[in-house]
Design a protein around this motif. Sequence first.
Motif, PDB file in Angstrom:
ATOM      1  N   PRO A   1       0.893  -1.101  -0.059  1.00  0.00           N
ATOM      2  CA  PRO A   1       0.031   0.131   0.022  1.00  0.00           C
ATOM      3  C   PRO A   1       1.007   1.345  -0.065  1.00  0.00           C
ATOM      4  O   PRO A   1       0.930   1.971   1.119  1.00  0.00           O
ATOM      5  CB  PRO A   1      -0.539  -0.106   1.199  1.00  0.00           C
ATOM      6  N   VAL A   2       1.452   1.531  -1.011  1.00  0.00           N
ATOM      7  CA  VAL A   2       2.437   2.354  -1.053  1.00  0.00           C
ATOM      8  C   VAL A   2       2.092   4.035  -0.761  1.00  0.00           C
ATOM      9  O   VAL A   2       2.737   4.527  -0.123  1.00  0.00           O
ATOM     10  CB  VAL A   2       3.371   2.354  -2.654  1.00  0.00           C
ATOM     11  N   VAL A   3       1.206   4.218  -1.477  1.00  0.00           N
ATOM     12  CA  VAL A   3       0.589   5.592  -1.210  1.00  0.00           C
ATOM     13  C   VAL A   3      -0.240   5.567  -0.126  1.00  0.00           C
ATOM     14  O   VAL A   3      -1.472   5.500  -0.149  1.00  0.00           O
ATOM     15  CB  VAL A   3      -0.020   5.858  -2.549  1.00  0.00           C
ATOM     16  N   ASP A   4       0.301   5.840   1.090  1.00  0.00           N
ATOM     17  CA  ASP A   4      -0.382   5.876   2.435  1.00  0.00           C
ATOM     18  C   ASP A   4      -0.985   7.040   2.429  1.00  0.00           C
ATOM     19  O   ASP A   4      -0.472   7.948   3.437  1.00  0.00           O
ATOM     20  CB  ASP A   4       0.640   5.396   3.373  1.00  0.00           C
TER      21      ASP A   4
ATOM     22  N   ARG B   1       8.490  -0.330 -10.335  1.00  0.00           N
ATOM     23  CA  ARG B   1      10.057  -0.771 -10.275  1.00  0.00           C
ATOM     24  C   ARG B   1      10.544  -0.769  -8.545  1.00  0.00           C
ATOM     25  O   ARG B   1       9.677   0.117  -7.983  1.00  0.00           O
ATOM     26  CB  ARG B   1      10.732   0.023 -11.195  1.00  0.00           C
ATOM     27  N   VAL B   2      11.132  -1.723  -8.389  1.00  0.00           N
ATOM     28  CA  VAL B   2      11.536  -1.764  -7.074  1.00  0.00           C
ATOM     29  C   VAL B   2      12.569  -0.504  -6.742  1.00  0.00           C
ATOM     30  O   VAL B   2      13.329  -0.345  -7.478  1.00  0.00           O
ATOM     31  CB  VAL B   2      12.496  -3.045  -6.601  1.00  0.00           C
ATOM     32  N   LEU B   3      12.090   0.141  -5.774  1.00  0.00           N
ATOM     33  CA  LEU B   3      13.170   1.369  -5.381  1.00  0.00           C
ATOM     34  C   LEU B   3      14.438   0.889  -4.806  1.00  0.00           C
ATOM     35  O   LEU B   3      14.509   0.449  -3.620  1.00  0.00           O
ATOM     36  CB  LEU B   3      12.426   2.182  -4.287  1.00  0.00           C
ATOM     37  N   ASP B   4      15.531   1.365  -5.350  1.00  0.00           N
ATOM     38  CA  ASP B   4      16.824   0.943  -5.079  1.00  0.00           C
ATOM     39  C   ASP B   4      17.505   2.359  -5.145  1.00  0.00           C
ATOM     40  O   ASP B   4      17.190   3.154  -5.818  1.00  0.00           O
ATOM     41  CB  ASP B   4      17.543  -0.439  -5.507  1.00  0.00           C
ATOM     42  N   ASP B   5      19.046   1.830  -4.865  1.00  0.00           N
ATOM     43  CA  ASP B   5      19.790   3.180  -5.088  1.00  0.00           C
ATOM     44  C   ASP B   5      19.917   3.887  -6.442  1.00  0.00           C
ATOM     45  O   ASP B   5      19.909   5.043  -6.788  1.00  0.00           O
ATOM     46  CB  ASP B   5      21.234   2.900  -4.822  1.00  0.00           C
ATOM     47  N   GLU B   6      19.779   2.740  -7.359  1.00  0.00           N
ATOM     48  CA  GLU B   6      20.023   3.014  -8.766  1.00  0.00           C
ATOM     49  C   GLU B   6      18.708   3.919  -9.202  1.00  0.00           C
ATOM     50  O   GLU B   6      18.873   4.835 -10.016  1.00  0.00           O
ATOM     51  CB  GLU B   6      20.221   1.721  -9.548  1.00  0.00           C
TER      52      GLU B   6
ATOM     53  N   ALA C   1      13.327  12.221   0.592  1.00  0.00           N
ATOM     54  CA  ALA C   1      12.268  12.284   1.450  1.00  0.00           C
ATOM     55  C   ALA C   1      11.000  11.166   0.721  1.00  0.00           C
ATOM     56  O   ALA C   1      10.388  10.567   1.507  1.00  0.00           O
ATOM     57  CB  ALA C   1      11.449  13.474   1.192  1.00  0.00           C
ATOM     58  N   MET C   2      11.175  11.089  -0.620  1.00  0.00           N
ATOM     59  CA  MET C   2       9.935  10.302  -1.046  1.00  0.00           C
ATOM     60  C   MET C   2      10.433   8.401  -1.096  1.00  0.00           C
ATOM     61  O   MET C   2       9.373   7.691  -0.762  1.00  0.00           O
ATOM     62  CB  MET C   2       9.771  10.358  -2.613  1.00  0.00           C
ATOM     63  N   ALA C   3      11.637   8.417  -0.795  1.00  0.00           N
ATOM     64  CA  ALA C   3      12.320   6.965  -0.465  1.00  0.00           C
ATOM     65  C   ALA C   3      12.121   6.611   0.910  1.00  0.00           C
ATOM     66  O   ALA C   3      12.160   5.503   1.161  1.00  0.00           O
ATOM     67  CB  ALA C   3      13.502   7.052  -1.132  1.00  0.00           C
ATOM     68  N   GLU C   4      11.925   7.536   1.861  1.00  0.00           N
ATOM     69  CA  GLU C   4      11.980   7.269   3.275  1.00  0.00           C
ATOM     70  C   GLU C   4      10.912   6.035   3.566  1.00  0.00           C
ATOM     71  O   GLU C   4       9.724   6.343   3.440  1.00  0.00           O
ATOM     72  CB  GLU C   4      11.816   8.728   4.189  1.00  0.00           C
ATOM     73  N   GLY C   5      11.249   5.066   4.084  1.00  0.00           N
ATOM     74  CA  GLY C   5      10.506   3.939   4.458  1.00  0.00           C
ATOM     75  C   GLY C   5       9.933   3.323   3.297  1.00  0.00           C
ATOM     76  O   GLY C   5       9.197   2.433   3.367  1.00  0.00           O
ATOM     77  N   ARG C   6      10.525   3.633   2.052  1.00  0.00           N
ATOM     78  CA  ARG C   6       9.903   2.626   0.854  1.00  0.00           C
ATOM     79  C   ARG C   6      11.099   2.050  -0.147  1.00  0.00           C
ATOM     80  O   ARG C   6      10.887   1.590  -0.856  1.00  0.00           O
ATOM     81  CB  ARG C   6       9.279   3.807  -0.088  1.00  0.00           C
TER      82      ARG C   6
END
Length: 392
Positions: free
Chosen positions: A45-48, A117-122, A147-152
């Motif tokens: 549930p990404v968009v919380d 797509r999986v959120l990674d460093d790349e 900020a958008m990556a935090e916790g994701r």
Amino acid sequence: MSLFGKLKNRLLKTSSKLDEGLEAIVKDATQETAPVSPQDEAVLPVVDTSDEATPDLAEPQSDAAEPVADQTPEPAPLETVTPITIAPVVDDAAQPSKPGLLGRMLGRKVNPTAARRVLDDEMLEELEELLITTDMGVDTSMRVTAAMAEGRFGKKLSAQEIKDLMAREIARIMEPVAKPLPIYQKTPQVVLVVGVNGSGKTTTIGKLASQFRAAGKSVVIAAGDTFRAAAVEQLQVWGERAGVPVLTAPEGSDPASLAFDAMTEAQNIGADLLMIDTAGRLQNRADLMEELSKIVRVIQKKDPSAPHNTLLVLDATTGQNALNQVEVFQKLADVTGLVMTKLDGTAKGGVLVSLADKFGLPIHAIGMGEQIDDLVPFDPEDFAAALMGLEE
Ligand SMILES: Nc1nc2c(ncn2[C@@H]2O[C@H](COP(=O)(O)OP(=O)(O)O)[C@@H](O)[C@H]2O)c(=O)[nH]1
Ligand SMILES: [Mg+2]
């Protein structure tokens, strides 16, 4: 058309650039990685939106009534006047009290069939680069993506979800600087307008004068760019249109003495506002500084608290160069707020986010075209949503 609709149309160049880039980033890896299984989506549930997303954005925006006390302490702001004289009243009426545009947008249902797509460093790096292409600047782009990556991290995101999350962060950055031009009790309120040549000073003065006039204020304009006859004519056209007197001086004459005369005139007729146009040549900084400070000195003979606003007009199409201009003009004059013009038709709209992040100067309005109505109040949520190409 609603203000948001208009904004969205005009910011199309930047938003479609972001859009295409995002689709490419997300799609890229969807092809590399295994197709998303239905279970994957269900766990994400990404968009919380329910709790975390809305509160800070949905808070009522008290900007309209907020005085810029920290910038200009002397004159007491009028608490009763809504200083959004620059806001087209019609559009406001058409939109009943907005319970947070972004909040509503973020409440959308997650599309289970969208590419993810999986959120990674790349991917983060790619997103950062994408934001940089809109002139958001390295630091601000990093801040937004972080900020958008935090916790994701490790979660699968769709382009839509990324847009939503970024818009939210951009709005958060811009919230503190969204302040309409404050209206003070002290009259004539003197608004000095500075900026490089071609940034849109004269046009912005014309638009502001017309809008203030339409809001019932009496305005006087001083055509202080005495270097260019065209600038004077341009202002006279706006002045005629709006029924605002435009004080001019012969080409090449001293702008300070014109400013002094205009101040006298504004006081004599009891004008609410005096807007002073200036030249913007930067070839010789010392000259420009001397000219601006001379204008300030002479109007202060009439009113020691003037100018009450010093607006720096910036051209969005110059991209990151606008940041240098802020630095330069802060040295030349006591800049109290910004107007960014030409956000229509540029793919560099991200620069406004960068400006907000870096300087924290109030952004009073944005220019979206050459007509009177094309100077609109700056609304951070609308701007962020339009920049990211969100649909209402
Ligand atoms: N598209 C667009 N053009 C603008 C905007 N603001 C100003 N302009 C145009 O930019 C040019 C320079 O504007 P001007 O007001 O003369 O700049 P100044 O030299 O700073 O006084 C003119 O052709 C204006 O019509 C805007 O918001 N959008
Ligand atoms: Mg001009």
